[in-house]
Design a protein around this motif. Structure first.
Motif, PDB file in Angstrom:
ATOM      1  N   LYS A   1       0.835  -1.201   0.000  1.00  0.00           N
ATOM      2  CA  LYS A   1       0.000   0.000   0.000  1.00  0.00           C
ATOM      3  C   LYS A   1       0.876   1.260   0.000  1.00  0.00           C
ATOM      4  CE  LYS A   1      -4.348  -1.417   0.214  1.00  0.00           C
ATOM      5  NZ  LYS A   1      -5.403  -0.966  -0.725  1.00  0.00           N
ATOM      6  N   MET A   2       1.953   1.242   0.798  1.00  0.00           N
ATOM      7  CA  MET A   2       2.869   2.383   0.813  1.00  0.00           C
ATOM      8  C   MET A   2       3.492   2.579  -0.563  1.00  0.00           C
ATOM      9  SD  MET A   2       4.828   2.042   4.497  1.00  0.00           S
ATOM     10  CE  MET A   2       5.819   3.523   4.194  1.00  0.00           C
ATOM     11  N   ALA A   3       3.878   1.473  -1.212  1.00  0.00           N
ATOM     12  CA  ALA A   3       4.487   1.583  -2.534  1.00  0.00           C
ATOM     13  C   ALA A   3       3.510   2.169  -3.550  1.00  0.00           C
ATOM     14  CB  ALA A   3       4.973   0.209  -2.991  1.00  0.00           C
TER      15      ALA A   3
ATOM     16  N   ARG B   1       1.217   4.227  -2.967  1.00  0.00           N
ATOM     17  CA  ARG B   1       1.028   5.648  -2.658  1.00  0.00           C
ATOM     18  C   ARG B   1       2.301   6.458  -2.899  1.00  0.00           C
ATOM     19  NH1 ARG B   1      -0.979   5.124   3.332  1.00  0.00           N
ATOM     20  NH2 ARG B   1      -0.165   7.249   3.368  1.00  0.00           N
ATOM     21  N   GLY B   2       3.302   5.841  -3.549  1.00  0.00           N
ATOM     22  CA  GLY B   2       4.539   6.557  -3.852  1.00  0.00           C
ATOM     23  C   GLY B   2       5.546   6.554  -2.722  1.00  0.00           C
ATOM     24  N   ARG B   3       5.321   5.707  -1.693  1.00  0.00           N
ATOM     25  CA  ARG B   3       6.225   5.677  -0.546  1.00  0.00           C
ATOM     26  C   ARG B   3       6.944   4.329  -0.450  1.00  0.00           C
ATOM     27  NH1 ARG B   3       5.326   7.086   4.700  1.00  0.00           N
ATOM     28  NH2 ARG B   3       7.305   8.170   4.424  1.00  0.00           N
ATOM     29  N   GLY B   4       7.196   3.733  -1.612  1.00  0.00           N
ATOM     30  CA  GLY B   4       7.889   2.445  -1.628  1.00  0.00           C
ATOM     31  C   GLY B   4       9.300   2.541  -1.077  1.00  0.00           C
ATOM     32  N   ALA B   5       9.995   3.650  -1.351  1.00  0.00           N
ATOM     33  CA  ALA B   5      11.364   3.815  -0.847  1.00  0.00           C
ATOM     34  C   ALA B   5      11.378   3.841   0.673  1.00  0.00           C
ATOM     35  CB  ALA B   5      11.976   5.104  -1.409  1.00  0.00           C
ATOM     36  N   ALA B   6      10.410   4.523   1.284  1.00  0.00           N
ATOM     37  CA  ALA B   6      10.340   4.567   2.746  1.00  0.00           C
ATOM     38  C   ALA B   6      10.035   3.186   3.315  1.00  0.00           C
ATOM     39  CB  ALA B   6       9.279   5.572   3.187  1.00  0.00           C
ATOM     40  N   ALA B   7       9.149   2.440   2.646  1.00  0.00           N
ATOM     41  CA  ALA B   7       8.819   1.096   3.116  1.00  0.00           C
ATOM     42  C   ALA B   7      10.031   0.177   3.045  1.00  0.00           C
ATOM     43  CB  ALA B   7       7.667   0.521   2.281  1.00  0.00           C
ATOM     44  N   LEU B   8      10.769   0.240   1.943  1.00  0.00           N
ATOM     45  CA  LEU B   8      11.967  -0.587   1.806  1.00  0.00           C
ATOM     46  C   LEU B   8      13.037  -0.179   2.808  1.00  0.00           C
ATOM     47  CD1 LEU B   8      12.157  -0.753  -2.086  1.00  0.00           C
ATOM     48  CD2 LEU B   8      11.671  -2.654  -0.550  1.00  0.00           C
ATOM     49  N   ALA B   9      13.139   1.122   3.077  1.00  0.00           N
ATOM     50  CA  ALA B   9      14.150   1.599   4.024  1.00  0.00           C
ATOM     51  C   ALA B   9      13.842   1.138   5.439  1.00  0.00           C
ATOM     52  CB  ALA B   9      14.241   3.121   3.970  1.00  0.00           C
ATOM     53  N   THR B  10      12.594   1.268   5.871  1.00  0.00           N
ATOM     54  CA  THR B  10      12.271   0.835   7.239  1.00  0.00           C
ATOM     55  C   THR B  10      12.396  -0.676   7.372  1.00  0.00           C
ATOM     56  OG1 THR B  10      10.708   1.125   9.056  1.00  0.00           O
ATOM     57  CG2 THR B  10       9.766   0.521   6.935  1.00  0.00           C
ATOM     58  N   ALA B  11      12.134  -1.415   6.294  1.00  0.00           N
ATOM     59  CA  ALA B  11      12.314  -2.873   6.339  1.00  0.00           C
ATOM     60  C   ALA B  11      13.793  -3.229   6.460  1.00  0.00           C
ATOM     61  CB  ALA B  11      11.719  -3.513   5.090  1.00  0.00           C
ATOM     62  N   ALA B  12      14.643  -2.547   5.676  1.00  0.00           N
ATOM     63  CA  ALA B  12      16.079  -2.847   5.700  1.00  0.00           C
ATOM     64  C   ALA B  12      16.712  -2.457   7.028  1.00  0.00           C
ATOM     65  CB  ALA B  12      16.780  -2.124   4.546  1.00  0.00           C
ATOM     66  N   ILE B  13      16.388  -1.249   7.517  1.00  0.00           N
ATOM     67  CA  ILE B  13      16.980  -0.794   8.781  1.00  0.00           C
ATOM     68  C   ILE B  13      16.453  -1.632   9.938  1.00  0.00           C
ATOM     69  CG2 ILE B  13      17.225   1.160  10.353  1.00  0.00           C
ATOM     70  CD1 ILE B  13      16.972   2.988   7.885  1.00  0.00           C
TER      71      ILE B  13
ATOM     72  N   GLU C   1      -5.993   3.890  12.023  1.00  0.00           N
ATOM     73  CA  GLU C   1      -6.768   3.979  10.782  1.00  0.00           C
ATOM     74  C   GLU C   1      -5.911   3.724   9.543  1.00  0.00           C
ATOM     75  OE1 GLU C   1      -4.824   7.840  11.488  1.00  0.00           O
ATOM     76  OE2 GLU C   1      -5.998   6.461  12.734  1.00  0.00           O
ATOM     77  N   GLU C   2      -4.575   3.832   9.682  1.00  0.00           N
ATOM     78  CA  GLU C   2      -3.695   3.623   8.530  1.00  0.00           C
ATOM     79  C   GLU C   2      -3.367   2.160   8.290  1.00  0.00           C
ATOM     80  OE1 GLU C   2      -0.219   6.029   8.429  1.00  0.00           O
ATOM     81  OE2 GLU C   2      -1.226   7.840   9.137  1.00  0.00           O
ATOM     82  N   PHE C   3      -3.601   1.302   9.289  1.00  0.00           N
ATOM     83  CA  PHE C   3      -3.267  -0.107   9.118  1.00  0.00           C
ATOM     84  C   PHE C   3      -4.155  -0.734   8.050  1.00  0.00           C
ATOM     85  CE2 PHE C   3      -0.851   0.553  12.860  1.00  0.00           C
ATOM     86  CZ  PHE C   3       0.086  -0.470  12.909  1.00  0.00           C
ATOM     87  N   GLY C   4      -3.511  -1.410   7.116  1.00  0.00           N
ATOM     88  CA  GLY C   4      -4.191  -1.942   5.951  1.00  0.00           C
ATOM     89  C   GLY C   4      -4.209  -0.967   4.801  1.00  0.00           C
ATOM     90  N   GLU C   5      -3.807   0.287   5.059  1.00  0.00           N
ATOM     91  CA  GLU C   5      -3.779   1.328   4.029  1.00  0.00           C
ATOM     92  C   GLU C   5      -2.387   1.914   3.848  1.00  0.00           C
ATOM     93  OE1 GLU C   5      -6.250   1.990   2.070  1.00  0.00           O
ATOM     94  OE2 GLU C   5      -7.590   0.602   3.119  1.00  0.00           O
ATOM     95  N   GLY C   6      -1.381   1.355   4.563  1.00  0.00           N
ATOM     96  CA  GLY C   6      -0.019   1.855   4.389  1.00  0.00           C
ATOM     97  C   GLY C   6       0.604   2.402   5.650  1.00  0.00           C
ATOM     98  N   ALA C   7       0.419   1.744   6.790  1.00  0.00           N
ATOM     99  CA  ALA C   7       1.034   2.174   8.046  1.00  0.00           C
ATOM    100  C   ALA C   7       2.475   1.680   8.090  1.00  0.00           C
ATOM    101  CB  ALA C   7       0.256   1.628   9.235  1.00  0.00           C
ATOM    102  N   ILE C   8       3.408   2.580   8.373  1.00  0.00           N
ATOM    103  CA  ILE C   8       4.817   2.195   8.363  1.00  0.00           C
ATOM    104  C   ILE C   8       5.137   1.248   9.510  1.00  0.00           C
ATOM    105  CG2 ILE C   8       5.671   4.120   9.789  1.00  0.00           C
ATOM    106  CD1 ILE C   8       8.038   4.273   7.740  1.00  0.00           C
TER     107      ILE C   8
END
Length: 513
Positions: free
Chosen positions: A99-101, A103-115, A292-299
């Motif tokens: 969902k984050m990806a 919404r254009g926030r795929g880089a942030a999702a990948l970064a928080t996963a990697a860190i 409210e963001e869970f399921g819609e792109g909560a980091i």
């Protein structure tokens, strides 16, 4: 040698040029493989096992450890950009990460996963170094009934809690136990399930079994059930920002909580990485101020489960190294890697091969650091791997499987056996039977048989000896609690996934007048 002293000794061994080279090679290969859906660390290590017979055991095991961690890192890329988890532990990550990806926030999702993976992996590796000697001190006091109880725990937790159906998991485990019986009975010398084939007197080679079930079975399944010849890839938005200050503030607590959940559930064991990731997701959803963001792109829905997944991976190495008991498919394959060099993980290994064990544990820290450096700036490069057409990719895997199997013993019988077992692996996937219980059953079954016979021989055939010590009673009570708790968590997690999926808008509705 204490945990800290051992870790420092291991670091002195792991920073040699040769060890660093194999750690780098393992992390690169692991990340490459982890990015590809359906090809996890167990398959990668299984494919490379026949090719590492000429290596020193230290080099091969360090490379396999790098592959193990690297595949965990790479799996998050697949979950976030494809919404196709390559590993069962990445199922939850796919929900909010994709969902984050979108919404254009795929880089942030990948970064928080990697860190998050780096933080969890580092903390869990240090805990591994601290806990392993302590567990070894307990293990040297255990008898045959105690070891058999631990193996029963491994059998039942993996078979009952992995996959969608406990019954199918138990059937898969029983198939593995049958495979483990093939060959000559070590006690009586009688032939078992060889059907007149001289080539089966030494049993079914575990490398052949693993490659067949993971590689050949996966290739046949993909060829028979996937229409598209390419992965449906969601590319990163150009110029997308990495994590903002708010993202950091919302991620660091889930990283720590996920580590605290994943590591102990890897040590127990609790039946794989799905349960700790489900628990982490449920906890973050309950504690978050942004429910409210869970399921819609909560980091938080990406940070917590990814940390739990990687901490769980390190936790599974504790019973493997300290007790010689694998609690996951990948740990079982690593056990085979030890055995091919004539090494049996357990209490004696830490005494007789302390340099190898501590060097392996220390190399995990180095691999973790290398992976962070590789994953953050080179995500775009890993994504390019997904553009390889599936026919070319899986044809290469099949070629490696056939050549590697023939190289084990130089036998065409092994190649035929590979294809037969591969067909069984395909049928298991086709009808929803998990592969991991069969692998663990085949590898751990003969060891459990040894402990069972030893315990009954000492007790003169008295079955009650299997529950005659305080340790066995505690183990079986813990097993009952884990099984019940696992089913409750799994049901709750399934309901949450269904609710989240049902909440997603149907594109067909938008097109209706």
């Amino acid at each position: 040698m204490s945990g800290i002293e051992g870790l420092l000794h291991g670091l002195s061994l792991a920073i040699t040029p040769q060890a660093l080279l194999f750690a780098l090679l393992g992390t690169i290969v692991g990340t490459l493989i982890g990015v590809l859906p359906g090809i996890g660390p167990a398959l990668t290590i299984a494919l490379l096992l026949p090719l590492t017979y000429g290596l020193e055991p230290e080099s091969a095991l360090i490379m396999f450890a790098g592959i193990y961690y690297g595949a965990m890192y790479g799996g998050s890329t697949t979950s976030i950009l494809l919404k196709t988890p390559g590993e069962s532990g990445s199922v939850i990550t796919a929900i909010d990460g994709n969902k984050m990806a979108r919404r254009g926030r795929g880089a942030a999702a990948l970064a928080t996963a990697a860190i998050g993976s780096f933080v969890a992996g580092t903390i869990a590796t240090v805990l591994l170094a601290l806990f392993a000697p302590w567990i070894v001190n307990i293990a040297v006091q255990l008898g045959a009934p105690d070891y058999f109880a631990l193996m029963v725990v491994a059998f039942l937790t993996i078979s009952a809690l992995v996959g969608s159906s406990p019954l199918r998991g138990l059937i898969s485990m029983c198939l593995g136990l049958v495979v483990g019986l093939v060959g000559i009975d070590f006690q009586s010398g009688q032939q078992r399930l060889v059907f007149g084939q001289v080539s089966l007197l030494d049993g079914i080679d575990t490398v052949v079994l693993i490659v067949a079930l993971f590689a050949v079975g996966e290739v046949l399944y993909v060829a028979g059930h996937q229409v598209s010849s390419r992965f449906e890839l969601l590319h990163l938005t150009k110029g997308a920002k990495w994590m903002t200050r708010q993202d950091w503030a919302r991620s660091w607590r889930p990283w720590l909580r996920g580590t605290g959940i994943g590591f102990p559930l890897g040590v127990i064991p609790a039946g794989g990485s799905e349960i700790p990731t489900f628990i982490s997701y449920a906890m973050e959803r309950r504690l978050s101020a942004h429910k409210e963001e869970f399921g819609e792109g909560a980091i938080e829905g990406v940070a917590g489960p990814e940390a739990a997944n990687n901490a769980n991976a390190a936790g599974t190495l504790v019973p493997l190294l300290a007790l010689g008991i694998p609690t996951s498919a990948t740990a079982a394959v690593i056990l085979v890697a030890f055995q091919q060099y004539g090494l049996q993980p357990g209490p004696q290994l830490l005494e007789s091969q302390s340099g190898l064990v501590w060097g392996l544990i220390a190399s995990l820290l180095i691999a973790n650091l290398v992976l962070l450096a590789l994953n953050l700036p080179l995500v775009g490069l890993w994504v390019k791997i997904l553009e390889i057409p599936k026919p070319y990719l899986f044809a290469g895997i099949m070629t490696f499987a056939l050549l590697g199997t023939y190289a084990v013993n130089g036998s065409t019988f092994d190649v035929v056996l590979l294809l037969v077992l591969g067909a069984i692996g395909y049928l298991m996937r086709r009808f929803g039977f998990p592969i991991s219980p069969m692998i663990v059953g085949a590898i751990l079954g003969p060891l459990a048989e040894v402990q069972l016979r030893r315990a009954l021989d000492i007790a003169g055939g008295d079955v009650l000896t299997l529950v005659s010590t305080p340790f066995t009673i505690v183990v079986y009570l813990t097993l009952a609690a884990v099984l019940v708790g696992g089913f409750v968590v799994r049901r709750r997690a399934d309901r949450e996934v269904l609710v989240t999926t049902a909440a997603e808008p149907d594109p067909e509705d938008a097109r209706r007048p």
